[in-house]
Design an enzyme around this catalytic site. Structure first.
Site, short mmCIF file in Angstrom:
data_model
loop_
_atom_site.label_atom_id
_atom_site.label_comp_id
_atom_site.label_asym_id
_atom_site.label_seq_id
_atom_site.Cartn_x
_atom_site.Cartn_y
_atom_site.Cartn_z
N SER B 21 -44.21 -16.91 2.08
CA SER B 21 -43.21 -17.66 2.82
C SER B 21 -43.79 -18.21 4.13
O SER B 21 -44.50 -17.51 4.85
CB SER B 21 -42.03 -16.73 3.14
OG SER B 21 -41.10 -17.41 3.94
N ASN B 99 -36.85 -16.73 0.55
CA ASN B 99 -37.02 -15.88 1.72
C ASN B 99 -35.90 -16.18 2.72
O ASN B 99 -35.65 -17.34 3.05
CB ASN B 99 -38.39 -16.14 2.36
CG ASN B 99 -38.67 -15.23 3.53
OD1 ASN B 99 -38.08 -15.37 4.60
ND2 ASN B 99 -39.56 -14.28 3.33
N ASN B 126 -36.45 -11.13 4.99
CA ASN B 126 -37.47 -11.00 6.04
C ASN B 126 -36.90 -10.17 7.19
O ASN B 126 -36.05 -10.65 7.94
CB ASN B 126 -37.86 -12.40 6.52
CG ASN B 126 -38.92 -12.38 7.60
OD1 ASN B 126 -39.42 -11.32 7.98
ND2 ASN B 126 -39.27 -13.55 8.09
N CYS B 129 -39.99 -10.96 11.05
CA CYS B 129 -40.54 -12.13 11.74
C CYS B 129 -40.80 -11.79 13.20
O CYS B 129 -39.89 -11.40 13.92
CB CYS B 129 -39.60 -13.33 11.67
SG CYS B 129 -40.26 -14.75 12.57
N ASN B 191 -46.11 -8.51 6.77
CA ASN B 191 -45.91 -9.70 7.59
C ASN B 191 -47.06 -9.72 8.62
O ASN B 191 -47.96 -8.88 8.58
CB ASN B 191 -44.53 -9.65 8.26
CG ASN B 191 -44.02 -11.05 8.61
OD1 ASN B 191 -44.78 -11.89 9.10
ND2 ASN B 191 -42.74 -11.29 8.40
N THR B 265 -52.42 -17.59 4.73
CA THR B 265 -53.39 -18.33 5.55
C THR B 265 -54.39 -19.12 4.70
O THR B 265 -54.79 -20.22 5.09
CB THR B 265 -54.10 -17.34 6.48
OG1 THR B 265 -53.08 -16.70 7.27
CG2 THR B 265 -55.07 -18.04 7.40
#
Lengths: 262, 303
Positions: B21, B99, B126, B129, B191, B265
């Protein structure tokens, strides 16, 4: 290996490297498809070789559709651009291109003023080639040692005005003074600008004062380059005048000056 | 050609590689590069009850073997997602994990309830965050808050519920157990890790939000460790993520206990990364005589 098929899609060959000043380099890259599609104002997104995570967005400075090449001119600002400066003709680069939205192109006989500041000057060159003698290119640099691309601009037939902060080449002072003179001499159909934020802001203000359409090419720290990761945010106004974040990679890098929140 | 398919919470994935996400938007930017049907699944951009504008830029900074981001959950809101984005995503022949995030348990539950009446395959909640002031990591860093928000969302939906955990905690297994006890069907982790960089010249943090989430290869060993710890602490499946850049990284995370692997990434760096990672995982399985990717899960032989 099968997995090489993905690398191949982004791998481009460097045709030529040239050092222009102590910090600025010119690179010509072979990329047939990207060159065929590219328009003035778009950028390339290059991943330097080594342990870098992010690509470097660099404005396109030259589009040669016949040769199938794109030219970029960049400044060594950190380790990533330093790695790019060490490439040689024949090396390959990992490049996504062309990305972003370019400048609005008016008919070739339109009088336009192109403003470039420092390393923001290169994206003005494809525009100058498009407009030729009908363009006025005003470029500003810190000093004579930082001046780039003046011969290239002269070859387009455009009128060129060079400024330096310290007067060591061309006129002393900021680009805004000759900009206002040119506007008053004959009102242009459009102003296009790329460079430091204060310069863009001043050019946008002059354009607004004289009611001339103005487009600016913006820079922001960037991620994916295609509008998915949303990191390269730019504060703009929507059609209702409400603030929103657009993204330099997908909605830009060229924006209408009046939609940018300066 | 190994069998790459995996099954999580009764949902079949054609392969275990899922764009994470945030890096993949709602998928459409990547369709110019390849059909989304090549992916195991897609975890869509974190979506909240109302539209969010996100944080001031700069929102990204490169770090050694990684990056920091602080987007701040910029998204068009759940109604837009359901009306405009979801129908196309559901036609892409891949598993869609929606998400979701919110400032309060009620907001998360409301978003989940709206998704409950759609055909979305899974919901990924989530609670981790690091880039928003309310909700976000505040839910994910205490067992009580994590349990409360999971309970609220669990009541709002019958969809398979994946809860995405924060690594910014003292004991991730305690949070994992608290969330499992409230009815999470699966867990996803990690995360990003909270980080910060400073521009020496201006003495300003590079990110306008000062702090942001660290991701990329730099965090991969932390992900392997936490996936291993959590997989050993809970009975529900674990979806692993954190700095996966290659097929071998994916295999390693699966050995640590992951049933599938999200990739973040690597996609920011290279739009083709998920396809390359799928091919590399396949090649690695073949080279090692392993017939099925699913066989890898949890097979690490700890000392």
């Amino acid at each position: 290996m099968k997995q090489d098929r993905y690398k191949e899609r982004l791998a481009c060959r460097v045709r030529a490297m040239e050092q222009l000043t102590a910090a600025a380099w010119s690179m010509v890259i072979e990329c047939l498809e990207a060159a065929a599609k590219a328009v003035p104002g778009q950028f390339v997104h290059i991943l330097p070789a080594g342990s870098f995570t992010l690509r470097r967005p660099i404005s396109i400075c030259g589009i040669d559709k016949e040769a199938g090449t794109l030219r970029i001119v960049f400044e060594v600002r950190g380790k990533g651009t330093d790695a790019l400066s060490q490439l040689h003709a024949g090396d390959t680069v990992d490049m996504l291109a062309p990305l972003g939205h370019g400048f609005t192109l008016l008919p070739e006989n339109a009088r336009v003023i192109l403003i470039g500041g420092g390393i923001g000057t290169p994206p003005m060159l494809p525009l100058a080639r498009h407009y030729g003698a009908d363009a006025v290119v005003i470029s500003g640099f810190r000093n004579a040692d930082a001046v780039i691309l003046q011969q290239d601009f002269a070859e387009t037939g455009a009128k060129t005005i060079l400024c330096t902060d310290d007067g060591s080449a061309g006129r002393a002072g900021l680009v805004t003074l000759p900009l206002e003179e040119e506007i008053c001499a004959e009102k242009p159909a459009m102003i296009c600008a790329c460079g430091p934020l204060p310069m863009l802001k001043a050019a946008a203000a002059l354009a607004q004062k004289h009611q001339i359409p103005c487009e600016v090419s913006l820079e922001e720290r960037m991620g994916c380059g295609i509008g998915a990761c949303l990191v390269c945010a730019c504060r703009t106004l929507d059609e209702h005048g409400d603030e929103q974040y657009l993204h330099v990679c997908r909605n830009g890098p060229v924006f209408k000056a009046e939609e940018v929140v300066w | 050609m190994a069998d790459l398919s995996v099954r999580i919470c009764g949902i079949d994935f054609k392969n275990p590689i899922i764009p994470a996400s945030g890096v993949f938007g709602y998928g459409k930017e990547y369709e110019q590069y390849y059909p989304l049907s090549e992916l195991g699944g897609i975890a869509t951009k974190g979506t909240t009850g109302a539209k969010r504008t996100g944080n001031l830029p700069p929102r990204v900074a490169e770090t050694p073997m990684g990056m920091l981001n602080s987007v701040g959950l910029q998204n068009p809101g759940i109604d837009h997602f359901i009306a405009v984005e979801l129908p196309h995503l559901l036609s892409c022949d891949t598993v869609i994990l929606a998400n979701i995030a919110g400032s309060t348990p009620d907001e998360c539950a409301e978003v989940a309830a709206k998704l409950d009446s759609t055909d979305v395959h899974m919901i990924e909640l989530n609670i981790s965050c690091p880039n928003v002031k309310q909700g976000g990591a505040a839910f994910g860093t205490s067992c009580t808050a994590a349990a409360e928000v999971t309970r609220a969302v669990r009541r709002a939906t019958k969809k398979p519920l994946v809860v995405k955990l924060s690594p910014n905690v003292t004991s991730i297994t305690e949070i994992a157990k608290a969330v499992e006890a409230e009815g999470a069907d699966a867990l996803s982790l990690i995360n990003t890790l909270l980080g910060m960089r400073i521009d020496l010249r201006t003495r300003r943090p590079i990110l306008h939000n000062n702090m942001g989430g660290l991701s990329g290869p730099a965090v991969f060993p932390v992900a392997v460790r936490m996936v291993w710890q959590v997989a050993n602490a809970v009975k529900v499946p674990v979806i692993g993520m954190g700095g996966v850049m290659s097929g071998e990284d994916a295999a390693e995370l699966m050995m640590a206990g992951a049933s599938a692997v999200q990739v973040g990434t690597a996609i920011v760096q290279d739009p083709y990364a998920p396809l390359r990672i799928i091919d590399e995982l396949n090649a690695w399985l073949d080279a090692n005589g392993i017939a099925s990717a699913a066989e890898l899960t949890g097979t690490v032989r700890p000392w």
